[in-house]
Design a protein around this motif. Structure first.
Motif, short mmCIF file in Angstrom:
data_model
loop_
_atom_site.label_atom_id
_atom_site.label_comp_id
_atom_site.label_asym_id
_atom_site.label_seq_id
_atom_site.Cartn_x
_atom_site.Cartn_y
_atom_site.Cartn_z
N LEU A 73 7.85 -8.94 12.09
CA LEU A 73 7.75 -10.08 11.17
C LEU A 73 6.95 -9.74 9.90
CD1 LEU A 73 7.47 -13.19 13.51
CD2 LEU A 73 9.25 -12.70 11.83
N PRO A 74 5.78 -9.09 10.01
CA PRO A 74 5.09 -8.69 8.78
C PRO A 74 5.93 -7.80 7.87
CG PRO A 74 3.58 -8.55 10.63
CD PRO A 74 4.94 -8.84 11.20
N VAL A 75 6.74 -6.92 8.46
CA VAL A 75 7.60 -6.06 7.64
C VAL A 75 8.65 -6.90 6.93
CG1 VAL A 75 9.41 -4.29 7.73
CG2 VAL A 75 7.25 -3.92 8.92
N ILE A 76 9.26 -7.85 7.63
CA ILE A 76 10.27 -8.72 7.01
C ILE A 76 9.66 -9.50 5.84
CG2 ILE A 76 11.71 -10.76 7.37
CD1 ILE A 76 12.21 -9.76 10.23
N ILE A 77 8.47 -10.05 6.06
CA ILE A 77 7.77 -10.78 5.00
C ILE A 77 7.50 -9.87 3.82
CG2 ILE A 77 5.60 -11.94 4.40
CD1 ILE A 77 5.58 -13.01 7.31
N ASN A 78 7.05 -8.65 4.10
CA ASN A 78 6.78 -7.68 3.04
C ASN A 78 8.04 -7.33 2.26
OD1 ASN A 78 4.07 -7.04 2.72
ND2 ASN A 78 4.38 -4.89 3.17
N VAL A 79 9.13 -7.11 2.97
CA VAL A 79 10.39 -6.74 2.31
C VAL A 79 10.83 -7.83 1.35
CG1 VAL A 79 12.85 -6.35 2.68
CG2 VAL A 79 11.19 -5.17 4.12
N VAL A 80 10.79 -9.08 1.81
CA VAL A 80 11.22 -10.20 0.97
C VAL A 80 10.34 -10.32 -0.27
CG1 VAL A 80 11.44 -12.70 0.85
CG2 VAL A 80 12.24 -11.48 2.88
N LEU A 81 9.02 -10.29 -0.08
CA LEU A 81 8.10 -10.50 -1.20
C LEU A 81 8.07 -9.32 -2.16
CD1 LEU A 81 5.18 -12.38 0.56
CD2 LEU A 81 6.87 -13.30 -1.02
N PHE A 82 8.06 -8.09 -1.64
CA PHE A 82 8.01 -6.95 -2.54
C PHE A 82 9.32 -6.72 -3.26
CE2 PHE A 82 4.00 -6.05 -0.57
CZ PHE A 82 3.29 -5.36 -1.55
N THR A 83 10.43 -7.08 -2.64
CA THR A 83 11.71 -7.04 -3.35
C THR A 83 11.69 -8.05 -4.50
OG1 THR A 83 12.89 -6.38 -1.34
CG2 THR A 83 14.20 -7.31 -3.13
#
Length: 243
Positions: free
Chosen positions: A30-40
């Motif tokens: 979940l932290p990775v998914i959140i990171n991917v969305v926000l950093f994209t």
């Protein structure tokens, strides 16, 4: 001092290794998914607006120095955008980061308060983590806004770049460390007090976090890896057993 700085910095590759351990990967998803969305989103924002921002910050009288000034401004703007999105990611993911920090601490031999408790205690820890991150966010924004104003002043904005890097390093370290320390009911004010006693160590960790946040692709792992690095540093260097 230099030794402490290097020690803090080396916790970043340790954090990257920790999140690959068996038993931890499910807390990383979940932290990775959140990171991917926000950093994209941050990357798209930079692509759309970076040119206009750079033109606005570069005075015409200094156009002949564009080869020197533009790379510095690019570094500052991209760092500022990724740093801001890191703050948002830390806040959104704080309950999941708290669980990840707890599991890492258990694997390293620590005993977080909720380690042997039920769902109620786990929810309480997640809530404390969220409140700690809110305190950290408020503390950082109050100090970040005056710094950003410096970028509106020609020439001064060049000096502000180095100040922003140092500021980001210190604040990112505090933000990530507040997760494992929050699991022990340590308020953000006390987090700051403890970190001030080991400034070089904390700045080393923070510098590594800045680089991790700024490097494409690796920054997609910044949230869980930063949490893991901060947790390992807490267990081995900052916990009561080591102070």
């Amino acid at each position: 001092m230099i030794g402490d700085f290097v020690t803090g910095f080396v916790y970043i590759p340790r954090g990257l290794a920790l999140i690959l351990r068996p038993g931890l990967r499910r807390y990383v998803i979940l932290p990775v998914i959140i990171n991917v969305v926000l950093f994209t989103s941050a990357f798209v924002l930079l692509l759309e607006h970076l040119g206009g921002w750079l033109d606005g910050l570069l005075p015409h009288s200094f156009a002949w120095l564009a080869w020197l000034i533009l790379p510095l401004l690019f570094l500052a703007l991209s760092l500022g955008v990724f740093y801001t999105f890191s703050l948002i990611a830390n806040l959104i993911a704080s309950p999941f980061s708290a669980l990840l920090a707890e599991r890492i601490e258990l694997q390293m031999g620590g005993r977080p308060p909720s380690a042997n408790a039920g769902l109620k205690q786990a929810l309480r820890s997640a809530l404390i983590g969220l409140m700690t991150q809110l305190s950290a966010l408020a503390y950082q924004l109050i100090r970040l806004l005056p710094l950003l104003l410096l970028f509106l002043v020609p020439v001064v904005n060049l000096v502000a770049t180095s100040v922003l890097i140092a500021f980001s390093a210190w604040m990112l370290a505090l933000g990530y460390l507040s997760t494992p320390m929050g699991n022990h009911d340590i308020a953000f004010r006390e987090v700051r007090s403890i970190c001030k006693q080991r400034k070089a160590l904390i700045l080393g960790l923070g510098t590594g976090l800045v680089l991790l946040t700024w490097i494409p692709l690796l920054n997609l792992l910044a949230l869980p890896a930063g949490t893991a690095a901060a947790t390992a540093l807490w267990v081995e260097k900052l916990s009561p057993a080591h102070r």
